[in-house]
Design an enzyme around this catalytic site. Structure first.
Site, PDB file in Angstrom:
ATOM      1  N   CYS A 318      44.666 -39.536  -5.285  1.00 22.78           N
ATOM      2  CA  CYS A 318      44.441 -40.813  -5.968  1.00 22.78           C
ATOM      3  C   CYS A 318      43.029 -41.330  -5.669  1.00 22.78           C
ATOM      4  O   CYS A 318      42.828 -42.351  -5.012  1.00 22.78           O
ATOM      5  CB  CYS A 318      45.496 -41.828  -5.528  1.00 22.78           C
ATOM      6  SG  CYS A 318      45.499 -43.321  -6.518  1.00 22.78           S
ATOM      7  N   TYR A 347      33.886 -23.995   5.510  1.00 21.74           N
ATOM      8  CA  TYR A 347      33.994 -25.433   5.288  1.00 21.74           C
ATOM      9  C   TYR A 347      35.030 -25.768   4.204  1.00 21.74           C
ATOM     10  O   TYR A 347      34.853 -26.685   3.414  1.00 21.74           O
ATOM     11  CB  TYR A 347      32.623 -26.029   4.947  1.00 21.74           C
ATOM     12  CG  TYR A 347      31.591 -25.697   5.984  1.00 21.74           C
ATOM     13  CD1 TYR A 347      31.609 -26.333   7.228  1.00 21.74           C
ATOM     14  CD2 TYR A 347      30.640 -24.705   5.762  1.00 21.74           C
ATOM     15  CE1 TYR A 347      30.691 -26.005   8.203  1.00 21.74           C
ATOM     16  CE2 TYR A 347      29.712 -24.373   6.739  1.00 21.74           C
ATOM     17  CZ  TYR A 347      29.745 -25.024   7.964  1.00 21.74           C
ATOM     18  OH  TYR A 347      28.837 -24.683   8.933  1.00 21.74           O
TER      19      TYR A 347
END
Length: 390
Positions: A318, A347
Protein backbone atom coordinates in the site's frame (compact mmCIF):
# COMPACT_ATOMS: atom_id res chain seq x y z
CA UNK A 1 18.55 -20.84 -17.48
CA UNK A 2 15.81 -22.61 -19.39
CA UNK A 3 12.25 -21.31 -19.00
CA UNK A 4 11.08 -24.67 -17.65
CA UNK A 5 13.43 -24.30 -14.67
CA UNK A 6 11.63 -21.14 -13.57
CA UNK A 7 8.20 -22.74 -13.97
CA UNK A 8 9.33 -25.76 -11.99
CA UNK A 9 10.80 -23.62 -9.20
CA UNK A 10 7.66 -21.49 -8.92
CA UNK A 11 5.44 -24.57 -8.86
CA UNK A 12 7.54 -26.36 -6.24
CA UNK A 13 8.29 -23.47 -3.87
CA UNK A 14 5.64 -20.86 -4.62
CA UNK A 15 6.14 -17.13 -5.18
CA UNK A 16 7.60 -14.67 -4.47
CA UNK A 17 10.82 -16.66 -4.60
CA UNK A 18 14.51 -15.86 -4.84
CA UNK A 19 16.32 -18.28 -7.14
CA UNK A 20 20.14 -18.28 -7.40
CA UNK A 21 22.18 -19.81 -10.23
CA UNK A 22 25.29 -21.30 -8.59
CA UNK A 23 26.92 -21.71 -11.98
CA UNK A 24 26.75 -17.94 -12.52
CA UNK A 25 28.37 -17.28 -9.14
CA UNK A 26 31.17 -19.67 -10.06
CA UNK A 27 31.57 -17.93 -13.45
CA UNK A 28 31.84 -14.54 -11.78
CA UNK A 29 34.49 -15.74 -9.34
CA UNK A 30 36.52 -17.09 -12.26
CA UNK A 31 36.10 -13.77 -14.11
CA UNK A 32 37.50 -11.86 -11.13
CA UNK A 33 40.39 -14.25 -10.67
CA UNK A 34 41.31 -14.05 -14.35
CA UNK A 35 41.25 -10.24 -14.19
CA UNK A 36 43.49 -10.12 -11.11
CA UNK A 37 45.76 -13.07 -11.91
CA UNK A 38 48.91 -10.92 -12.18
CA UNK A 39 48.25 -9.40 -8.76
CA UNK A 40 48.87 -10.75 -5.26
CA UNK A 41 45.25 -10.57 -4.13
CA UNK A 42 42.57 -11.92 -1.82
CA UNK A 43 38.79 -11.60 -2.24
CA UNK A 44 36.46 -11.02 0.70
CA UNK A 45 32.76 -11.31 -0.06
CA UNK A 46 30.75 -8.25 1.01
CA UNK A 47 28.07 -10.00 3.04
CA UNK A 48 25.69 -7.04 3.04
CA UNK A 49 24.92 -7.97 -0.58
CA UNK A 50 23.65 -11.42 0.39
CA UNK A 51 24.23 -13.16 3.72
CA UNK A 52 22.57 -16.52 3.10
CA UNK A 53 24.79 -19.08 4.88
CA UNK A 54 24.54 -21.63 2.07
CA UNK A 55 25.86 -19.12 -0.46
CA UNK A 56 28.58 -18.05 1.98
CA UNK A 57 29.71 -21.67 2.34
CA UNK A 58 29.65 -22.06 -1.44
CA UNK A 59 31.91 -19.04 -1.91
CA UNK A 60 34.23 -20.08 0.92
CA UNK A 61 34.81 -23.35 -0.96
CA UNK A 62 36.50 -21.21 -3.65
CA UNK A 63 38.89 -19.60 -1.16
CA UNK A 64 36.92 -16.39 -0.63
CA UNK A 65 36.88 -14.65 2.76
CA UNK A 66 34.07 -12.66 4.37
CA UNK A 67 33.57 -8.91 4.80
CA UNK A 68 31.18 -8.20 7.69
CA UNK A 69 29.70 -4.76 8.40
CA UNK A 70 27.76 -5.70 11.53
CA UNK A 71 28.07 -7.98 14.52
CA UNK A 72 25.35 -10.29 13.23
CA UNK A 73 27.00 -10.51 9.81
CA UNK A 74 30.19 -11.53 11.61
CA UNK A 75 28.29 -14.20 13.55
CA UNK A 76 26.65 -15.52 10.36
CA UNK A 77 30.09 -15.76 8.75
CA UNK A 78 31.29 -17.82 11.71
CA UNK A 79 28.13 -19.96 11.45
CA UNK A 80 28.92 -20.54 7.77
CA UNK A 81 32.36 -21.89 8.67
CA UNK A 82 34.67 -18.90 8.27
CA UNK A 83 37.44 -18.67 10.86
CA UNK A 84 38.18 -15.26 12.41
CA UNK A 85 41.33 -15.07 10.29
CA UNK A 86 39.14 -15.19 7.15
CA UNK A 87 36.95 -12.24 8.16
CA UNK A 88 37.42 -8.49 7.69
CA UNK A 89 35.28 -6.34 9.98
CA UNK A 90 33.92 -3.13 8.47
CA UNK A 91 31.29 -0.53 9.19
CA UNK A 92 30.87 2.76 10.99
CA UNK A 93 29.34 3.35 14.41
CA UNK A 94 30.63 0.20 16.07
CA UNK A 95 29.44 0.05 19.67
CA UNK A 96 31.76 -0.52 22.61
CA UNK A 97 30.11 -3.94 23.01
CA UNK A 98 30.83 -4.75 19.34
CA UNK A 99 34.45 -3.74 19.73
CA UNK A 100 34.89 -5.85 22.85
CA UNK A 101 33.45 -8.84 21.00
CA UNK A 102 35.85 -8.40 18.07
CA UNK A 103 38.81 -7.97 20.41
CA UNK A 104 38.00 -11.34 21.92
CA UNK A 105 37.41 -13.00 18.52
CA UNK A 106 40.60 -11.64 16.90
CA UNK A 107 39.42 -11.32 13.27
CA UNK A 108 41.94 -10.87 10.46
CA UNK A 109 41.41 -7.11 10.67
CA UNK A 110 39.04 -4.45 11.95
CA UNK A 111 38.73 -1.48 9.60
CA UNK A 112 38.66 1.57 11.88
CA UNK A 113 36.28 4.23 10.60
CA UNK A 114 37.21 7.27 12.70
CA UNK A 115 39.50 8.87 15.25
CA UNK A 116 36.65 8.51 17.73
CA UNK A 117 36.58 4.76 17.16
CA UNK A 118 40.23 4.52 18.18
CA UNK A 119 39.26 6.04 21.52
CA UNK A 120 36.41 3.53 21.92
CA UNK A 121 38.83 0.64 21.43
CA UNK A 122 40.80 1.85 24.44
CA UNK A 123 43.43 -0.60 25.64
CA UNK A 124 41.99 -3.66 23.87
CA UNK A 125 44.49 -5.45 21.59
CA UNK A 126 43.47 -5.47 17.93
CA UNK A 127 44.74 -5.69 14.36
CA UNK A 128 43.42 -2.64 12.52
CA UNK A 129 43.36 -0.92 9.15
CA UNK A 130 42.44 2.73 8.72
CA UNK A 131 39.48 3.41 6.47
CA UNK A 132 40.47 6.38 4.32
CA UNK A 133 37.90 8.69 2.75
CA UNK A 134 39.76 10.15 -0.26
CA UNK A 135 36.99 12.60 -1.26
CA UNK A 136 36.51 11.03 -4.70
CA UNK A 137 33.23 11.16 -6.62
CA UNK A 138 32.45 7.56 -7.63
CA UNK A 139 29.83 8.71 -10.17
CA UNK A 140 27.15 6.42 -8.78
CA UNK A 141 23.83 6.94 -6.98
CA UNK A 142 24.24 9.35 -4.01
CA UNK A 143 22.79 6.77 -1.59
CA UNK A 144 25.60 4.32 -2.38
CA UNK A 145 28.47 6.81 -2.57
CA UNK A 146 30.85 6.41 0.37
CA UNK A 147 34.06 8.20 -0.60
CA UNK A 148 33.09 11.87 -0.61
CA UNK A 149 33.90 14.22 2.29
CA UNK A 150 30.19 14.67 3.03
CA UNK A 151 29.70 10.90 3.43
CA UNK A 152 29.67 9.39 6.92
CA UNK A 153 32.37 6.80 6.22
CA UNK A 154 36.08 6.84 6.91
CA UNK A 155 38.60 9.53 7.77
CA UNK A 156 40.36 12.14 5.66
CA UNK A 157 44.11 11.96 5.17
CA UNK A 158 44.89 14.56 7.84
CA UNK A 159 42.86 12.69 10.44
CA UNK A 160 44.57 9.46 9.42
CA UNK A 161 47.96 11.12 10.03
CA UNK A 162 46.77 12.18 13.48
CA UNK A 163 45.69 8.61 14.24
CA UNK A 164 48.98 7.14 13.05
CA UNK A 165 51.05 9.52 15.16
CA UNK A 166 49.08 8.79 18.32
CA UNK A 167 48.43 5.08 17.83
CA UNK A 168 48.57 3.20 21.15
CA UNK A 169 50.80 0.14 21.50
CA UNK A 170 47.85 -2.27 21.82
CA UNK A 171 46.77 -1.51 18.24
CA UNK A 172 48.69 -3.01 15.35
CA UNK A 173 48.27 -1.07 12.11
CA UNK A 174 48.34 -3.75 9.43
CA UNK A 175 46.64 -2.06 6.49
CA UNK A 176 44.89 0.80 4.78
CA UNK A 177 41.32 0.52 3.57
CA UNK A 178 39.41 2.53 0.96
CA UNK A 179 35.90 1.91 -0.37
CA UNK A 180 34.42 4.77 -2.40
CA UNK A 181 30.99 3.40 -3.23
CA UNK A 182 28.89 0.74 -4.90
CA UNK A 183 27.74 0.00 -8.47
CA UNK A 184 30.67 1.88 -10.03
CA UNK A 185 31.06 1.25 -13.76
CA UNK A 186 33.79 3.79 -14.59
CA UNK A 187 37.47 3.26 -13.82
CA UNK A 188 38.57 6.88 -13.33
CA UNK A 189 37.23 7.15 -9.74
CA UNK A 190 39.23 4.06 -8.75
CA UNK A 191 42.39 5.46 -10.36
CA UNK A 192 42.00 8.74 -8.47
CA UNK A 193 41.29 7.06 -5.13
CA UNK A 194 44.02 4.43 -5.29
CA UNK A 195 46.64 6.88 -6.54
CA UNK A 196 45.98 9.17 -3.57
CA UNK A 197 46.13 6.18 -1.24
CA UNK A 198 49.50 5.20 -2.72
CA UNK A 199 50.86 8.71 -2.24
CA UNK A 200 49.71 8.73 1.37
CA UNK A 201 51.29 5.35 2.17
CA UNK A 202 54.57 6.46 0.58
CA UNK A 203 54.58 9.79 2.40
CA UNK A 204 53.92 8.18 5.78
CA UNK A 205 56.45 5.36 5.17
CA UNK A 206 53.98 2.85 6.56
CA UNK A 207 55.00 -0.76 7.24
CA UNK A 208 51.84 -2.59 6.19
CA UNK A 209 50.75 -6.17 5.57
CA UNK A 210 48.16 -5.31 2.90
CA UNK A 211 46.09 -2.63 1.23
CA UNK A 212 42.32 -3.16 1.10
CA UNK A 213 40.74 -1.35 -1.86
CA UNK A 214 37.15 -2.27 -1.06
CA UNK A 215 34.70 -3.23 -3.77
CA UNK A 216 32.18 -1.28 -5.80
CA UNK A 217 32.49 -3.09 -9.13
CA UNK A 218 29.22 -2.39 -10.94
CA UNK A 219 27.14 -4.88 -12.92
CA UNK A 220 25.00 -4.28 -16.00
CA UNK A 221 21.35 -4.32 -14.95
CA UNK A 222 20.38 -4.14 -18.62
CA UNK A 223 21.82 -7.67 -19.02
CA UNK A 224 23.94 -6.71 -22.02
CA UNK A 225 27.40 -7.35 -20.55
CA UNK A 226 29.17 -8.17 -17.29
CA UNK A 227 29.31 -4.58 -16.02
CA UNK A 228 32.47 -2.62 -15.30
CA UNK A 229 34.98 -2.88 -18.15
CA UNK A 230 37.49 -5.32 -16.69
CA UNK A 231 40.01 -4.81 -19.48
CA UNK A 232 40.16 -1.10 -18.61
CA UNK A 233 40.39 -2.01 -14.93
CA UNK A 234 43.29 -4.34 -15.70
CA UNK A 235 45.14 -1.81 -17.86
CA UNK A 236 44.50 1.33 -15.83
CA UNK A 237 44.29 0.18 -12.22
CA UNK A 238 46.33 -2.99 -11.74
CA UNK A 239 49.62 -1.14 -12.34
CA UNK A 240 48.75 1.21 -9.46
CA UNK A 241 47.83 -1.68 -7.19
CA UNK A 242 50.94 -3.65 -8.14
CA UNK A 243 53.10 -0.66 -7.22
CA UNK A 244 52.09 -1.00 -3.54
CA UNK A 245 54.19 -4.20 -3.54
CA UNK A 246 51.76 -5.65 -1.00
CA UNK A 247 48.85 -8.11 -1.06
CA UNK A 248 45.72 -6.32 -2.28
CA UNK A 249 42.40 -7.17 -0.67
CA UNK A 250 39.06 -6.72 -2.44
CA UNK A 251 35.59 -6.58 -0.83
CA UNK A 252 33.33 -7.61 -3.70
CA UNK A 253 29.65 -8.43 -3.28
CA UNK A 254 27.30 -7.34 -6.05
CA UNK A 255 29.74 -8.29 -8.81
CA UNK A 256 29.86 -11.88 -7.52
CA UNK A 257 26.20 -12.59 -6.80
CA UNK A 258 24.10 -9.84 -8.42
CA UNK A 259 23.56 -11.45 -11.81
CA UNK A 260 22.99 -14.91 -10.30
CA UNK A 261 19.65 -14.04 -8.74
CA UNK A 262 16.07 -13.95 -10.00
CA UNK A 263 13.01 -12.83 -8.08
CA UNK A 264 10.18 -15.05 -9.29
CA UNK A 265 6.69 -13.60 -8.98
CA UNK A 266 3.16 -14.30 -10.23
CA UNK A 267 0.64 -11.98 -11.81
CA UNK A 268 -2.37 -11.25 -9.61
CA UNK A 269 -4.07 -8.71 -11.86
CA UNK A 270 -3.79 -6.92 -15.20
CA UNK A 271 -5.37 -3.52 -14.61
CA UNK A 272 -6.24 -1.12 -17.40
CA UNK A 273 -7.15 2.50 -16.69
CA UNK A 274 -7.79 5.42 -19.05
CA UNK A 275 -4.35 6.74 -18.13
CA UNK A 276 -2.13 3.65 -18.17
CA UNK A 277 -1.88 -0.11 -17.73
CA UNK A 278 -0.66 -1.95 -14.65
CA UNK A 279 0.53 -5.50 -14.16
CA UNK A 280 0.18 -6.27 -10.46
CA UNK A 281 2.36 -9.06 -9.09
CA UNK A 282 2.64 -10.85 -5.75
CA UNK A 283 6.20 -9.58 -5.13
CA UNK A 284 6.64 -6.08 -3.76
CA UNK A 285 9.04 -3.49 -2.42
CA UNK A 286 9.07 -5.55 0.79
CA UNK A 287 10.87 -8.26 -1.22
CA UNK A 288 12.99 -6.01 -3.46
CA UNK A 289 13.29 -2.37 -2.42
CA UNK A 290 15.98 -1.23 -4.87
CA UNK A 291 13.58 0.24 -7.50
CA UNK A 292 11.68 2.23 -4.84
CA UNK A 293 14.80 3.24 -2.90
CA UNK A 294 17.26 4.00 -5.71
CA UNK A 295 15.00 4.18 -8.78
CA UNK A 296 17.04 1.15 -9.80
CA UNK A 297 16.46 -0.68 -13.07
CA UNK A 298 15.86 -4.43 -13.22
CA UNK A 299 14.94 -6.25 -16.41
CA UNK A 300 11.49 -7.84 -16.08
CA UNK A 301 9.94 -10.50 -18.28
CA UNK A 302 6.81 -12.63 -18.22
CA UNK A 303 7.38 -16.11 -19.54
CA UNK A 304 4.45 -16.20 -21.94
CA UNK A 305 1.98 -13.90 -23.68
CA UNK A 306 0.49 -13.61 -27.15
CA UNK A 307 0.72 -9.84 -27.53
CA UNK A 308 2.59 -6.87 -26.12
CA UNK A 309 1.57 -3.94 -23.98
CA UNK A 310 3.11 -0.93 -22.27
CA UNK A 311 2.55 -1.11 -18.52
CA UNK A 312 3.85 -0.38 -15.06
CA UNK A 313 4.80 -3.50 -13.14
CA UNK A 314 3.76 -2.94 -9.54
CA UNK A 315 3.56 -4.84 -6.27
CA UNK A 316 0.96 -5.44 -3.59
CA UNK A 317 2.22 -2.95 -0.96
CA UNK A 318 0.00 0.00 0.00
CA UNK A 319 2.49 2.59 -1.30
CA UNK A 320 2.45 4.43 -4.63
CA UNK A 321 6.21 3.88 -4.78
CA UNK A 322 5.80 0.10 -4.89
CA UNK A 323 6.59 -0.11 -8.60
CA UNK A 324 9.30 -2.30 -10.13
CA UNK A 325 9.25 -0.65 -13.56
CA UNK A 326 7.43 2.21 -15.27
CA UNK A 327 5.93 1.98 -18.76
CA UNK A 328 7.91 -0.94 -20.09
CA UNK A 329 7.04 -3.15 -23.04
CA UNK A 330 6.06 -6.64 -21.89
CA UNK A 331 4.14 -9.69 -23.03
CA UNK A 332 0.52 -9.41 -21.87
CA UNK A 333 0.39 -12.01 -19.10
CA UNK A 334 -2.50 -14.04 -17.76
CA UNK A 335 -3.32 -14.06 -14.05
CA UNK A 336 -1.02 -16.62 -12.44
CA UNK A 337 1.70 -16.22 -15.08
CA UNK A 338 5.28 -16.35 -13.79
CA UNK A 339 7.39 -13.21 -14.06
CA UNK A 340 11.15 -12.87 -13.65
CA UNK A 341 12.87 -9.85 -12.13
CA UNK A 342 16.50 -10.20 -13.17
CA UNK A 343 19.79 -9.48 -11.36
CA UNK A 344 18.43 -9.69 -7.83
CA UNK A 345 21.19 -11.75 -6.24
CA UNK A 346 22.59 -8.70 -4.44
CA UNK A 347 20.67 -6.35 -2.15
CA UNK A 348 17.46 -8.28 -2.73
CA UNK A 349 16.64 -10.59 0.14
CA UNK A 350 19.22 -8.87 2.36
CA UNK A 351 17.17 -5.62 2.17
CA UNK A 352 13.74 -7.25 2.42
CA UNK A 353 11.29 -6.40 5.20
CA UNK A 354 7.97 -7.22 6.82
CA UNK A 355 6.31 -3.98 5.73
CA UNK A 356 2.50 -4.36 5.49
CA UNK A 357 3.20 -7.53 7.52
CA UNK A 358 4.66 -9.14 4.43
CA UNK A 359 6.42 -12.47 4.95
CA UNK A 360 9.86 -12.82 3.43
CA UNK A 361 10.15 -15.22 0.47
CA UNK A 362 11.94 -18.52 0.17
CA UNK A 363 15.47 -18.71 -1.21
CA UNK A 364 16.47 -21.56 -3.50
CA UNK A 365 19.78 -22.38 -5.17
CA UNK A 366 20.07 -24.23 -8.50
CA UNK A 367 23.27 -26.17 -9.15
CA UNK A 368 22.57 -26.99 -12.79
CA UNK A 369 20.89 -30.26 -11.88
CA UNK A 370 18.66 -29.80 -8.84
CA UNK A 371 17.07 -27.21 -6.58
CA UNK A 372 18.35 -26.71 -3.03
CA UNK A 373 16.08 -24.95 -0.54
CA UNK A 374 18.43 -22.63 1.33
CA UNK A 375 15.89 -20.61 3.29
CA UNK A 376 12.27 -21.43 4.11
CA UNK A 377 9.46 -18.98 3.48
CA UNK A 378 8.34 -16.97 6.48
CA UNK A 379 4.76 -17.45 7.67
CA UNK A 380 2.36 -15.52 9.88
CA UNK A 381 3.43 -17.50 12.95
CA UNK A 382 6.99 -16.26 12.41
CA UNK A 383 5.72 -12.68 12.63
CA UNK A 384 4.12 -13.44 16.01
CA UNK A 385 7.08 -15.30 17.47
CA UNK A 386 8.76 -12.31 19.13
CA UNK A 387 5.59 -10.67 20.40
CA UNK A 388 5.00 -10.79 24.15
CA UNK A 389 1.37 -11.41 25.09
CA UNK A 390 -0.04 -9.88 28.27
Amino acid sequence: MDKDIFYEAAKKYGTPLYLYDLGEIKRRIKLIEDTLKDLNFKIFFAMKANSNPYLLKFMRSYGIGADAVSLNEYKIARFAGFSPSEIVVNGNGKSIEDISFYANEKPMCVNVDSYEEIKKIGDLPMRIALRINPNVDPKTHPHISTGLKENKFGMDFETAKKVIRSLPHNLRLVGLHCHIGSQITETDPFIEAFSSLKSFAKEEKLDLEFVNVGGGWGIDYMDKNDGINLNRYKDGILPILSSFDLPIYFELGRFIVGSSGYLLTKVTEVKRTPHKNFVIVDASMADLIRPALYDAHHEIEFLSGKSEMIADVAGRICESGDVFAHEIKINVPEIGEVGLIHDTGAYGYSMSSNYNLSTRPSEVAFDGDKFILIRKRENFEDLLRLIEEE
